[in-house]
Design an enzyme around this catalytic site. Structure first.
Site, PDB file in Angstrom:
ATOM      1  N   ASP A  24       0.950  -1.162   0.031  1.00 52.18           N
ATOM      2  CA  ASP A  24      -0.059  -0.199  -0.052  1.00 52.18           C
ATOM      3  C   ASP A  24       0.776   1.299   0.103  1.00 52.18           C
ATOM      4  O   ASP A  24       1.952   1.216   0.445  1.00 52.18           O
ATOM      5  CB  ASP A  24      -0.819  -0.131   1.350  1.00 52.18           C
ATOM      6  N   HIS A  41       1.874   3.191  -8.896  1.00 51.77           N
ATOM      7  CA  HIS A  41       1.826   1.961  -9.385  1.00 51.77           C
ATOM      8  C   HIS A  41       3.033   1.406 -10.151  1.00 51.77           C
ATOM      9  O   HIS A  41       3.401   0.346 -10.065  1.00 51.77           O
ATOM     10  CB  HIS A  41       0.501   1.550  -9.864  1.00 51.77           C
ATOM     11  N   LEU A 135      11.035 -20.411  -5.218  1.00 54.56           N
ATOM     12  CA  LEU A 135      10.150 -19.447  -4.540  1.00 54.56           C
ATOM     13  C   LEU A 135       8.683 -19.686  -5.245  1.00 54.56           C
ATOM     14  O   LEU A 135       8.581 -19.643  -6.503  1.00 54.56           O
ATOM     15  CB  LEU A 135      10.315 -18.025  -4.438  1.00 54.56           C
TER      16      LEU A 135
HETATM   17  C1  IPE Z   1      -5.133  -2.859  -0.005  1.00 54.43           C
HETATM   18  O1  IPE Z   1      -5.246  -1.519  -0.267  1.00 54.43           O
HETATM   19  C2  IPE Z   1      -5.443  -3.526  -1.200  1.00 54.43           C
HETATM   20  C3  IPE Z   1      -3.945  -3.495  -1.829  1.00 54.43           C
HETATM   21  C4  IPE Z   1      -2.889  -3.155  -1.421  1.00 54.43           C
HETATM   22  C5  IPE Z   1      -4.105  -4.471  -3.276  1.00 54.43           C
HETATM   23  P1  IPE Z   1      -6.215  -0.332  -0.189  1.00 54.43           P
HETATM   24  O2  IPE Z   1      -5.437   0.996  -0.555  1.00 54.43           O
HETATM   25  O3  IPE Z   1      -7.166  -0.752  -1.234  1.00 54.43           O
HETATM   26  O4  IPE Z   1      -6.917  -0.487   1.314  1.00 54.43           O
HETATM   27  P2  IPE Z   1      -8.068   0.703   1.787  1.00 54.43           P
HETATM   28  O5  IPE Z   1      -8.939   0.943   0.882  1.00 54.43           O
HETATM   29  O6  IPE Z   1      -7.025   1.876   2.240  1.00 54.43           O
HETATM   30  O7  IPE Z   1      -8.259   0.017   3.039  1.00 54.43           O
HETATM   31  C1  IPE Z   2      -1.608   0.195  -3.153  1.00 50.07           C
HETATM   32  O1  IPE Z   2      -1.466   1.569  -3.384  1.00 50.07           O
HETATM   33  C2  IPE Z   2      -1.763  -0.393  -4.576  1.00 50.07           C
HETATM   34  C3  IPE Z   2      -3.288  -0.791  -4.888  1.00 50.07           C
HETATM   35  C4  IPE Z   2      -4.325  -0.844  -4.018  1.00 50.07           C
HETATM   36  C5  IPE Z   2      -3.589  -1.346  -6.418  1.00 50.07           C
HETATM   37  P1  IPE Z   2      -2.851   2.700  -3.251  1.00 50.07           P
HETATM   38  O2  IPE Z   2      -2.840   3.129  -4.541  1.00 50.07           O
HETATM   39  O3  IPE Z   2      -3.741   2.158  -2.286  1.00 50.07           O
HETATM   40  O4  IPE Z   2      -1.801   3.778  -2.607  1.00 50.07           O
HETATM   41  P2  IPE Z   2      -2.581   4.760  -1.723  1.00 50.07           P
HETATM   42  O5  IPE Z   2      -3.001   4.120  -0.442  1.00 50.07           O
HETATM   43  O6  IPE Z   2      -3.676   5.640  -2.214  1.00 50.07           O
HETATM   44  O7  IPE Z   2      -1.366   5.636  -1.321  1.00 50.07           O
HETATM   45 MG    MG Z   3      -4.368   2.516  -0.286  1.00 52.75          MG
END
Ligand code: IPE
Ligand code: IPE
Ligand code: MG
Length: 252
Positions: A24, A41, A135
């Site tokens: 995240d 990303h 792995l």
């Molecule tokens: C969790 O992250 C899902 C992934 C890392 C794929 P999110 O960014 O979607 O989670 P929330 O919405 O903050 O809980």
């Molecule tokens: C996690 O990073 C990746 C996915 C959920 C695909 P985020 O896109 O949720 O990044 P933040 O949380 O908005 O910074």
């Molecule tokens: Mg996120």
């Protein structure tokens, strides 16, 4: 552990066998740089490569990465479509390399929601690498913990079992091929599970860091491992260190 199928207590576990990561913080990483979220990303993919390399070097046999949750479809359409093309591109470009490195690739989640070419890529990548003994890299995409449990129940019912036991459900869970995660890492500062592996994480050690996923490197990974190694895993018992040795003196 007679009353539970929860993972057998390890005799000796100085290092985790299975690390799961909620990757995240990509969006915030990009925002901090005045870049569009999707650039985060793209940069996050580099951290995926580094984590795979880290597991390889540190003899960690299972790595499971949360790439896209069943709730992430709620994001703006252009971000979702960018992520879909990133999965496409990454699979096309990286799987041959993974195969050369003896990595077994797995995908967990409801793949039926993806485009047919992407489903095909997931299937082919799994088939190509299924005999590899290095792995096991698992990507969770369109994955939700509640969906996983319901899906396992439906499969058990279809199988015609009389009693739905923990053992029966475990057999049908998406991660049936892997030991339960020893360590869960979540980057990006949030302290929640966000519908990840709710069945499998019951006795997993949790590690949360503010480091954003694109900044997560081998040094940060090592900090998580060191935190894990210093913990006492008790599995409901009175005392047991992470290396499996008891902290309880006999007779006490
Ligand atoms: C969790 O992250 C899902 C992934 C890392 C794929 P999110 O960014 O979607 O989670 P929330 O919405 O903050 O809980
Ligand atoms: C996690 O990073 C990746 C996915 C959920 C695909 P985020 O896109 O949720 O990044 P933040 O949380 O908005 O910074
Ligand atoms: Mg996120």
């Amino acid at each position: 552990m007679k009353n539970s199928t929860t993972q057998k207590i390890p005799d000796s576990a100085p290092a985790p066998s299975h690390v799961a990561i909620i990757m995240d913080g990509n969006g915030r990483w990009a925002k901090n740089r005045f870049l569009p979220r999707v650039m985060g990303h793209r940069s996050g993919l580099k951290s995926v490569r580094k984590s795979v390399e880290f597991c390889h070097q540190n003899n960690i046999p299972f790595l499971t990465l949360f790439a896209f949750s069943s709730e992430n479809w709620r994001r703006p359409a252009d971000e979702v479509s960018f992520l879909m093309s990133l999965f496409n591109k990454a699979l096309k470009e990286e799987v041959a390399k993974l195969h050369e490195n003896n990595v077994r690739f797995k995908m967990i989640g409801d793949r039926t929601k993806f485009s047919l070419p992407l489903q095909d890529l997931f299937d082919k990548s799994e088939q190509l690498t299924e005999g590899n003994s290095g792995l096991t890299l698992t990507i969770a995409a369109n994955y939700g913990g509640r969906w996983d449990i319901l899906n396992a129940m439906r499969k058990a019912i279809d199988e015609g079992v009389d009693i739905v036991s923990e053992e029966v459900l475990s057999r049908h869970m998406q991660l049936a091929f892997a030991p339960e995660p020893d360590l869960l890492i979540r980057t990006g500062g949030e302290v929640r599970i966000s519908n990840f592996l709710i069945w499998d994480l019951v006795y997993t050690e949790l590690y949360f860091t503010d480091v954003l996923w694109p900044d997560f490197d081998s040094g940060e990974f090592m900090k998580a491992i060191n935190s894990y190694s210093g913990r006492e895993r008790r599995f409901g018992m009175a005392g047991l260190r992470a290396d499996g040795s008891s902290i309880i003196k006999e007779g006490s």
